[in-house]
Design a protein around this motif. Structure first.
Motif, PDB file in Angstrom:
ATOM      1  N   CYS A  86      16.354 -10.452 -25.304  1.00  0.00           N
ATOM      2  CA  CYS A  86      17.572 -10.705 -26.082  1.00  0.00           C
ATOM      3  C   CYS A  86      17.792 -12.212 -26.220  1.00  0.00           C
ATOM      4  O   CYS A  86      17.681 -12.953 -25.250  1.00  0.00           O
ATOM      5  N   ALA A  87      18.092 -12.653 -27.438  1.00  0.00           N
ATOM      6  CA  ALA A  87      18.396 -14.068 -27.663  1.00  0.00           C
ATOM      7  C   ALA A  87      19.881 -14.271 -27.929  1.00  0.00           C
ATOM      8  O   ALA A  87      20.292 -15.361 -28.313  1.00  0.00           O
ATOM      9  N   GLY A  88      20.664 -13.235 -27.716  1.00  0.00           N
ATOM     10  CA  GLY A  88      22.112 -13.379 -27.907  1.00  0.00           C
ATOM     11  C   GLY A  88      22.481 -13.651 -29.344  1.00  0.00           C
ATOM     12  O   GLY A  88      23.228 -14.573 -29.640  1.00  0.00           O
ATOM     13  N   ASN A  89      21.982 -12.843 -30.256  1.00  0.00           N
ATOM     14  CA  ASN A  89      22.277 -13.068 -31.669  1.00  0.00           C
ATOM     15  C   ASN A  89      23.708 -12.676 -32.060  1.00  0.00           C
ATOM     16  O   ASN A  89      24.148 -12.984 -33.160  1.00  0.00           O
ATOM     17  N   THR A  90      24.406 -11.995 -31.160  1.00  0.00           N
ATOM     18  CA  THR A  90      25.793 -11.593 -31.417  1.00  0.00           C
ATOM     19  C   THR A  90      25.902 -10.754 -32.690  1.00  0.00           C
ATOM     20  O   THR A  90      26.858 -10.885 -33.453  1.00  0.00           O
ATOM     21  N   SER A  91      24.887  -9.912 -32.910  1.00  0.00           N
ATOM     22  CA  SER A  91      24.939  -9.039 -34.088  1.00  0.00           C
ATOM     23  C   SER A  91      24.280  -7.695 -33.785  1.00  0.00           C
ATOM     24  O   SER A  91      23.691  -7.094 -34.670  1.00  0.00           O
ATOM     25  N   CYS A  92      24.405  -7.228 -32.529  1.00  0.00           N
ATOM     26  CA  CYS A  92      23.850  -5.914 -32.155  1.00  0.00           C
ATOM     27  C   CYS A  92      24.281  -4.874 -33.194  1.00  0.00           C
ATOM     28  O   CYS A  92      23.490  -4.043 -33.619  1.00  0.00           O
ATOM     29  N   ILE A  93      25.560  -4.904 -33.531  1.00  0.00           N
ATOM     30  CA  ILE A  93      26.074  -4.197 -34.698  1.00  0.00           C
ATOM     31  C   ILE A  93      26.307  -5.259 -35.752  1.00  0.00           C
ATOM     32  O   ILE A  93      27.045  -6.198 -35.479  1.00  0.00           O
ATOM     33  N   PRO A  94      25.691  -5.242 -36.906  1.00  0.00           N
ATOM     34  CA  PRO A  94      24.958  -4.124 -37.496  1.00  0.00           C
ATOM     35  C   PRO A  94      23.445  -4.156 -37.322  1.00  0.00           C
ATOM     36  O   PRO A  94      22.815  -3.150 -37.632  1.00  0.00           O
ATOM     37  N   ILE A  95      22.859  -5.247 -36.845  1.00  0.00           N
ATOM     38  CA  ILE A  95      21.401  -5.229 -36.717  1.00  0.00           C
ATOM     39  C   ILE A  95      20.963  -6.288 -35.717  1.00  0.00           C
ATOM     40  O   ILE A  95      21.474  -7.409 -35.724  1.00  0.00           O
ATOM     41  N   CYS A  96      20.032  -5.923 -34.848  1.00  0.00           N
ATOM     42  CA  CYS A  96      19.399  -6.916 -33.998  1.00  0.00           C
ATOM     43  C   CYS A  96      18.212  -7.494 -34.768  1.00  0.00           C
ATOM     44  O   CYS A  96      17.281  -6.766 -35.077  1.00  0.00           O
ATOM     45  N   PRO A  97      18.261  -8.786 -35.088  1.00  0.00           N
ATOM     46  CA  PRO A  97      17.198  -9.329 -35.949  1.00  0.00           C
ATOM     47  C   PRO A  97      15.837  -9.360 -35.279  1.00  0.00           C
ATOM     48  O   PRO A  97      14.816  -9.493 -35.976  1.00  0.00           O
ATOM     49  N   ILE A  98      15.785  -9.268 -33.947  1.00  0.00           N
ATOM     50  CA  ILE A  98      14.491  -9.393 -33.258  1.00  0.00           C
ATOM     51  C   ILE A  98      14.116  -8.134 -32.488  1.00  0.00           C
ATOM     52  O   ILE A  98      13.168  -8.139 -31.724  1.00  0.00           O
ATOM     53  N   GLN A  99      14.835  -7.074 -32.697  1.00  0.00           N
ATOM     54  CA  GLN A  99      14.589  -5.787 -32.027  1.00  0.00           C
ATOM     55  C   GLN A  99      14.518  -5.924 -30.505  1.00  0.00           C
ATOM     56  O   GLN A  99      13.777  -5.205 -29.843  1.00  0.00           O
ATOM     57  N   ALA A 100      15.311  -6.852 -29.964  1.00  0.00           N
ATOM     58  CA  ALA A 100      15.474  -6.883 -28.506  1.00  0.00           C
ATOM     59  C   ALA A 100      16.357  -5.719 -28.072  1.00  0.00           C
ATOM     60  O   ALA A 100      16.287  -5.270 -26.936  1.00  0.00           O
ATOM     61  N   LYS A 101      17.182  -5.256 -28.985  1.00  0.00           N
ATOM     62  CA  LYS A 101      17.983  -4.058 -28.722  1.00  0.00           C
ATOM     63  C   LYS A 101      17.138  -2.837 -29.027  1.00  0.00           C
ATOM     64  O   LYS A 101      16.473  -2.783 -30.081  1.00  0.00           O
ATOM     65  N   TYR A 102      17.158  -1.874 -28.127  1.00  0.00           N
ATOM     66  CA  TYR A 102      16.450  -0.619 -28.375  1.00  0.00           C
ATOM     67  C   TYR A 102      16.966   0.028 -29.643  1.00  0.00           C
ATOM     68  O   TYR A 102      18.170   0.027 -29.913  1.00  0.00           O
ATOM     69  N   ASP A 103      16.070   0.563 -30.435  1.00  0.00           N
ATOM     70  CA  ASP A 103      16.509   1.522 -31.444  1.00  0.00           C
ATOM     71  C   ASP A 103      15.489   2.647 -31.498  1.00  0.00           C
ATOM     72  O   ASP A 103      14.391   2.540 -30.940  1.00  0.00           O
TER      73      ASP A 103
END
Lengths: 592, 171
Positions: free
Chosen positions: A236-253
């Motif tokens: 996670c790079a802390g993009n502060t956008s888990c919702i609506p999209i993680c730009p680097i897919q550090a968040k599981y989907d």
């Protein structure tokens, strides 16, 4: 028209469908997924760019509109639009209050814009009626999910946490009766807290604060986010956008699980394939097939044909709105299908911290107050969990735009420019800095009672394929509303104690109600629960504890639609655990 | 009538005066993104003829005033000039639309000052100054490493090179 044959047919390639497919595929069972939306795109750049340039940053903003498989959308939830069936997808024309949660119809499902919160339900969440005389009890217990079942080496919660790659520490998560199997550790270490988290954790610990007999304690939130890089995933790079999209897919989907399912060689999918009817044989209590409408282009109306999928076992893994819609349209005789729709109505309170806490950095939320999720008060009012936001007033007032416009134009929509100055230059930058670095909000996920009148039925309105649209009837019970009252009292107490300047004010949300003499506003949490609940009999539920339809022995319904009560945990982890359970039952039934 | 190059230079000078930003940060010598040009183009595309004429008239207030000066480096418009523009009912709404372009990366038409008509570009979203005033990063675009959120950010002047304001006036 073509016929497809598989051992198991699954409608919906979100997290539930992908888990079932992957588990069965690993055992050599031939699975065909039927997904209403498009396949996984080769990259997520298109979506990320669409998000950057979207005027309103809503959950659906990164994702292209698909006229063939329309969805519930946050942009439909304004005061002017939400009941206007000509402008929405969900028919809420008769609903007392707006149902505020939305979903995606595409490979990977709504996990594209989930937050990543991976809390377990509490033991008492499974026996609300037994303990407090409210709602219902689940036909399963916490231990059924948290301890390995006979003949298994892992619990279903563990399987779910491993699949999602949850980052947390067991020591932090042992509260209110939550227990773990012996020697258990989460698959990934907890993420670091933000400065906002630290401010509240230390401040509340020093104050020894309590509320209605409960300790008030801040704890790290178990997260489906990479807390360390792996060969295939970034941290996670802390993009502060888990919702609506993680730009680097550090968040599981769920596309991750879906890819693994395909890699078994046994799982295939029909994309752009809308399940239009489940073929029922009510005499033999069997499903005999699923009718599917195909379309050729997700960007335009492009119906291209029909297929039939036949299998031994069928799994519906849509969501709490699309799955009951499909079953009702197919003529399922069950009395409970579509009823007991629940969400976690999401209540915001916000203010300015006495010193900078530097929000707008880190994942959207990394800590919460979980110690208020259970207590004797549940005899009288809804429980809640408190999410500490890391995104300032982004969700609360629409910042950074609102405050910036106030200081430039001399308006006061944010209630931080009372003398209506118009700033520019260095002074503007410094005044913005003073405000943004101190913004904070609580988000209360309020438990919602399962009410028989809150429902999904079939609208007379149809979509572009001629299928009935879902009609929603939704309201909040007094019990739930009393949870809002407590949330407000809790906020006042904590803000006062920590020197936070309260700035909460009505925002004109479509979700609004008066209770007693107080006005409240709420949003949806994206948690669509309850519409095909599990239970102990055909008379009062749609599926049994293994998520098998009471009416049709070769049909399983998975997802948070099976929840008999909402609890206060974000539902994804529990529905994932239950999906492992369903997969295990199906595997055994097929003799593998 | 100044030529386009001179207009752009004046536009940069005005933008620097409005934002308080140093010319070097507002419009670096090596500028692969070219936000000033993007914002100038946005104004030209989005305003009608009368408002474009008002922009030209407003820029008349801003140095440099002759083609001879066009080759010298641009300087931020001084506070006197900015104060005059913001006190002028014809110019102030346009100036604030320009300020919002820089702060928010979005175009707000002067006739509907609180309703954006578009995000100028994904670069404009990412480079908009509002994120820097937070000592943060654009939502959805963090170039910072894992865990940075648990440490205090760099000070504001590491994000924004601000020119000291001589006499801060409210417009």
């Amino acid at each position: 028209m073509a016929d497809y044959f598989a051992d198991v047919a699954i409608v919906g390639a979100g997290i539930a469908g992908s888990i079932v497919a992957y588990q069965l595929g690993q055992c050599g069972i031939k699975v065909l997924l039927i997904e209403s939306g498009p396949a996984i795109a080769p990259s997520r750049e298109t979506e990320v760019e669409r998000f950057y340039t979207a005027l309103a940053k809503l959950p659906e903003s990164p994702y292209a509109v698909n006229p063939n498989a329309p969805n519930a959308r946050a942009e439909h939830l304004t005061k002017c639009i939400w009941q206007d069936v000509k402008k929405t997808y969900l028919d809420q024309s008769q609903s007392p209050l707006p149902f505020g949660s939305t979903y995606e119809r595409r490979a990977g499902g709504t996990m594209w814009h989930w937050l990543g919160t991976s809390l377990r339900l509490l033991p008492n969440d499974f026996k609300l009626r037994f303990n407090y005389g409210v709602g219902d009890d689940w036909p399963i217990s916490y231990d059924d999910l948290a301890q390995p079942q006979t003949g298994q080496s892992k619990s279903y919660y563990r399987m779910a946490e491993e699949e999602v790659g949850v980052a947390a520490s067991v020591a932090d998560q042992k509260y209110l009766g939550i227990s773990f199997e012996p020697g258990y550790e989460y698959p990934n270490p907890a993420l670091p807290e933000t400065l906002t988290d630290k401010f509240f954790r230390e401040g509340l610990a020093n104050a020894k604060e309590s509320f209605e007999g409960c300790d008030v304690r801040v704890s790290p939130t178990p997260a489906g986010r990479q807390s360390r890089p792996t060969a295939t995933r970034r941290a996670c790079a802390g993009n502060t956008s888990c919702i609506p999209i993680c730009p680097i897919q550090a968040k599981y989907d769920a596309t991750l699980t879906l890819h693994k399912a395909f890699s078994t060689g046994c799982v295939h999918a029909l994309f752009q394939a809308v399940a239009s009817r489940v073929m029922l044989d009510t005499q033999r209590k069997q499903i005999t097939g699923i009718q599917v409408i195909r379309y050729s282009d997700p960007t335009i109306k492009s119906r291209s044909g029909e297929d039939i999928v036949k299998a031994q076992i069928y799994v519906l893994a849509g969501n709490g709105i699309e799955t009951p819609k499909l079953m009702m349209h197919s003529g399922l005789p069950n009395k409970t299908i579509g009823k007991y729709l629940m969400d976690h109505p999401f209540y915001l309170r916000w203010g300015l911290t006495p010193k900078p806490t530097y929000p707008y950095r880190g994942p959207l939320a990394t800590s919460g107050i979980e110690s208020l999720r259970d207590g004797a008060f549940r005899k009288n009012r809804a429980a809640f969990r408190v999410e500490l936001g890391n995104e300032g007033w982004n969700l609360a007032v629409g910042d950074p735009q609102t405050t910036a416009l106030d200081l430039i134009d001399g308006t006061d929509d944010s209630h931080t420019n009372g003398d209506r100055h118009k700033f520019h230059g260095r002074e503007l930058m410094e005044e913005l800095n003073k405000r943004f670095t101190r913004q904070f909000r609580f988000g209360f996920l309020v438990e919602q009672t399962a009410d028989v009148n809150n429902s999904v039925t079939l609208s007379e309105e149809v979509d572009n394929l001629g299928l009935p649209r879902p009609k929603i009837t939704y309201s909040l019970s007094d019990y739930t509303m009393r949870g809002f009252v407590a949330a407000r009292e809790f906020t006042d107490k904590v803000f006062n104690r920590l020197g936070i300047t309260q700035k909460s004010a009505p925002r004109g949300f479509a979700g609004a109600f008066r209770f007693g003499s107080d006005d409240f506003e709420f949003l949806g949490a994206g948690h669509i629960m309850g519409t095909y609940r599990m239970g102990t009999s055909l008379e009062t539920s749609v599926v049994d504890k293994e998520q098998r339809s009471w009416d049709h022995k070769n049909l399983f319904l998975v997802g948070s639609g099976v929840f008999p009560t909402s609890g206060t945990a974000n539902p994804t982890l529990t529905l994932a655990a239950l999906s492992f359970w369903a997969a295990n039952t199906i595997r055994k039934e097929l003799g593998r | 009538m100044p030529d386009e190059k001179l207009k752009l230079k004046k536009f940069k000078a005005l933008s620097a005066g409005l934002t308080g930003l140093s010319m070097m940060q507002l419009s670096p010598n090596v500028d692969p993104i070219g936000l000033a040009q993007q914002y100038w183009d946005t104004l030209q595309e989005s305003l009608d003829e009368r408002l474009r004429a008002d922009v030209d008239a407003m820029l008349e207030e801003v140095k440099p005033n002759s083609k001879d000066d066009a080759n010298k480096p641009a300087e931020p418009a001084d506070e006197n000039t900015i104060g005059k523009i913001l006190a002028n009912d014809r110019f102030a709404p346009l100036a604030r639309s320009i300020l919002k372009l820089w702060i928010l990366g979005a175009f707000y038409h002067p006739r509907t000052p609180q309703t954006p008509t578009k995000i100028v570009s994904s670069q404009a979203y990412k480079e908009s100054l509002v994120w820097k005033t937070m000592q943060g990063h654009p939502m959805g675009y963090s170039m910072l490493p894992y865990g940075h959120w648990s440490e205090e950010p760099l000070p504001l002047n590491a994000f924004l090179a601000l020119v000291p304001s001589t006499e801060a006036k409210h417009g």
